[in-house]
Scaffold this active site. Structure first.
Site, PDB file in Angstrom:
ATOM      1  N   SER A  92       0.841  -1.200   0.000  1.00 11.75           N
ATOM      2  CA  SER A  92       0.000   0.000   0.000  1.00 11.75           C
ATOM      3  C   SER A  92       0.876   1.249   0.000  1.00 11.75           C
ATOM      4  CB  SER A  92      -0.886   0.010   1.238  1.00 11.75           C
ATOM      5  OG  SER A  92      -0.113   0.417   2.344  1.00 11.75           O
ATOM      6  N   LYS A  93       0.191   2.375  -0.083  1.00 10.38           N
ATOM      7  CA  LYS A  93       0.876   3.673  -0.119  1.00 10.38           C
ATOM      8  C   LYS A  93       1.931   3.826   0.964  1.00 10.38           C
ATOM      9  CE  LYS A  93      -2.796   6.447  -1.931  1.00 10.38           C
ATOM     10  NZ  LYS A  93      -3.951   7.207  -1.615  1.00 10.38           N
ATOM     11  N   ARG A  94       1.674   3.198   2.096  1.00  7.06           N
ATOM     12  CA  ARG A  94       2.615   3.349   3.215  1.00  7.06           C
ATOM     13  C   ARG A  94       3.924   2.594   2.988  1.00  7.06           C
ATOM     14  NH1 ARG A  94      -2.237   3.260   5.383  1.00  7.06           N
ATOM     15  NH2 ARG A  94      -2.305   0.998   5.312  1.00  7.06           N
ATOM     16  N   ASP A  95       3.924   1.648   2.050  1.00  4.41           N
ATOM     17  CA  ASP A  95       5.132   0.848   1.846  1.00  4.41           C
ATOM     18  C   ASP A  95       6.034   1.516   0.819  1.00  4.41           C
ATOM     19  OD1 ASP A  95       4.374  -1.500   3.434  1.00  4.41           O
ATOM     20  OD2 ASP A  95       2.794  -1.706   1.937  1.00  4.41           O
TER      21      ASP A  95
END
Ligand code: GLU
Length: 476
Positions: free
Chosen positions: A254-257
């Site tokens: 996801s965006k956080r990765d």
């Protein structure tokens, strides 16, 4: 004669390309190339709430950067265009009208609130959320009245709960979908626009798509689209539902990765070749790990794809592949690629001429894992390193450091005659009991600020004589 293979990449311009969509684009591209078919780009920009033009433009730029050239699509055109869904409204309207005439679909006037409440109640009871078909059997008079009252509505597709459909998945074989597990789905929104399920189906059909290769998160969409293909007696394309790419913890990336978006990877200095190479070899067995787009399209074994579980994104592997690609390309290309990274960190580097930069890279690229590393490997050329005597002492001992520094000062006059200088110090140093590693490590440290790194000979070739003398003459 078998039908020409036609595959498509159909991104929704929601901001940026991420690894999942790039992998889908890549696999479609490789498949088309291997089968002498066509790779089509279709921009699925029907969601009016976003600024799509810019995002769509970025997708075109990104595909170009990755080297994934399409055969039909925006700008380039083709005989199945237009390739922006926002320009195909009339086509969708025509096919919706046909479905209305054939009574395959019905108007649903249920409000969002009602649908939401129903969904929540069903979920609270542990039931899967399903539309209860409240509007399926509205009388004609009732419908007329609602239309006169301008009640908003959507069109729903009438599924037969007794029916099942089978699709052919290239990795999983036949997959059977039973319609009793699905509910009548929406083809339009209340503002009259068309849903993804409908436009995506109409376009795959009208664009003669033979194989739909997309993420496995689309499996349930495939089930519903299979119902529409079947209903219109159109041959179903074959499918390949690609496994999801996950992070280290096994959760969907996801965006956080880090690495999720192409922007991150570009900014960190990953090459397009490495990104395609990495995404082309994960999740399938591939003997030759370093492979260009051409190698991949020749060798990818589409006939024996086994269905794999989620694929873990392995940044170390991608970095290793990037390192290999940095060594592979021409120096000319690499020099152009590193410039923005170099200029950003070291402003004096803008004055460096191209020939010198290429020469430096020929000596130093083996120390680079990403393009961004260029500033740390080349910094010593531009800036005198900060060196401290106690660092040398810690490395080789107090006594040895005295010996080597004395030798360097003694022979400084020859420092512009590399061989003579190094051989003399090596000879005399060894006589005094020093190891080669200690001698060269110290010289390297004085010149670059690091005990490990490029070969001494390379450093002497990179640095000008005055710089060498000045750095070696450093008195502590
Ligand atoms: N627009 C859809 C997406 O970006 C397309 C999926 C498909 O390939 O059919 O997820």
């Amino acid at each position: 004669m078998s039908k020409e293979v036609r595959v498509r990449f159909a991104p929704s311009p929601t901001g940026f390309l991420h690894l999942g969509n790039i992998r889908a684009a890549l696999i479609n591209y490789l498949f088309a190339h291997q089968k002498n078919g066509k790779f089509i780009l279709r921009i699925e920009d029907t969601d009016k709430s976003r600024n799509l033009d810019e995002a769509a433009f970025e997708i075109l730029q990104d595909l170009k950067w990755l080297g994934l050239k399409y055969d039909e699509g925006p700008i380039l055109g083709g005989k199945y265009g237009p390739y922006y869904q926002s320009q195909r409204t009339e086509i969708y309207q025509k096919h919706l009208n046909d479905l209305i005439l054939n009574q395959k679909i019905y108007r649903c006037f249920c409000s969002m609130e009602r649908l939401d409440q129903m969904r929540q109640e069903q979920m609270a009871q542990g039931k899967p959320p399903r539309y209860d078909r409240k509007c399926l059997n509205l009388s004609n008079d009732n419908i007329k009245q609602k239309l006169v009252d301008k009640e908003p509505f959507i069109w729903r597709f009438k599924l037969d709960p007794e029916q099942f459909y089978e699709i052919e998945d290239m990795a999983r074989g036949k997959i059977k979908f039973e319609m009793r597990n699905f509910s009548d789905f929406a083809l339009t929104r209340q503002d009259g626009s068309f849903t993804f399920l409908f436009t995506n189906f109409v376009d795959d059909w009208l664009m003669n798509i033979t194989h739909v290769i997309r993420g496995e998160d689309h499996l349930s969409n495939t089930a519903l689209q299979a119902a529409m293909f079947d209903d219109l007696a159109v041959t179903l394309p074959k499918f390949w539902h690609l496994p999801m790419i996950c992070n280290k913890e096994g959760k969907k990336l996801s965006k956080r990765d880090f690495g999720f978006s192409l922007k991150d990877l570009k900014k960190e200095g990953f090459l397009p070749e490495s990104i395609c190479n990495y995404l082309g070899i994960i999740g399938v067995s591939f003997e030759q790990e370093i492979a260009s787009l051409e190698d991949l399209s020749k060798k990818f074994d589409f006939e024996n794809i086994s269905s794999t579980g989620p694929i873990r994104f392995d940044i170390e592997k991608l970095t290793w592949i990037n390192h290999k690609w940095i060594q592979k390309g021409s120096l000319e290309k690499l020099a152009n690629e590193v410039k923005p990274f170099l200029y950003e960190k070291i402003s004096q580097s803008k004055n460096l001429d191209d020939e010198k930069l290429k020469f430096f890279l020929s000596k130093l690229r083996s120390d680079m894992k990403t393009l961004k590393d260029v500033s740390s490997v080349l910094n010593f050329y531009f800036e005198d390193p900060k060196v401290e005597k106690n660092k040398i002492e810690n490395q080789i001992g107090k006594q040895n450091s005295e010996i080597i520094l004395d030798l360097i000062y003694k022979h400084l006059n020859y420092a512009d005659k590399t061989e003579l200088f190094l051989n003399t110090i090596k000879f005399e140093g060894k006589e005094k009991g020093l190891k080669i590693k200690e001698i060269f490590g110290t010289i390297r440290y004085l010149l670059t600020g690091k005990f490990e790194g490029p070969s001494i000979h390379d450093i002497f070739q990179i640095l000008e004589d005055e710089k060498i003398k000045k750095r070696l003459a450093r008195v502590f």
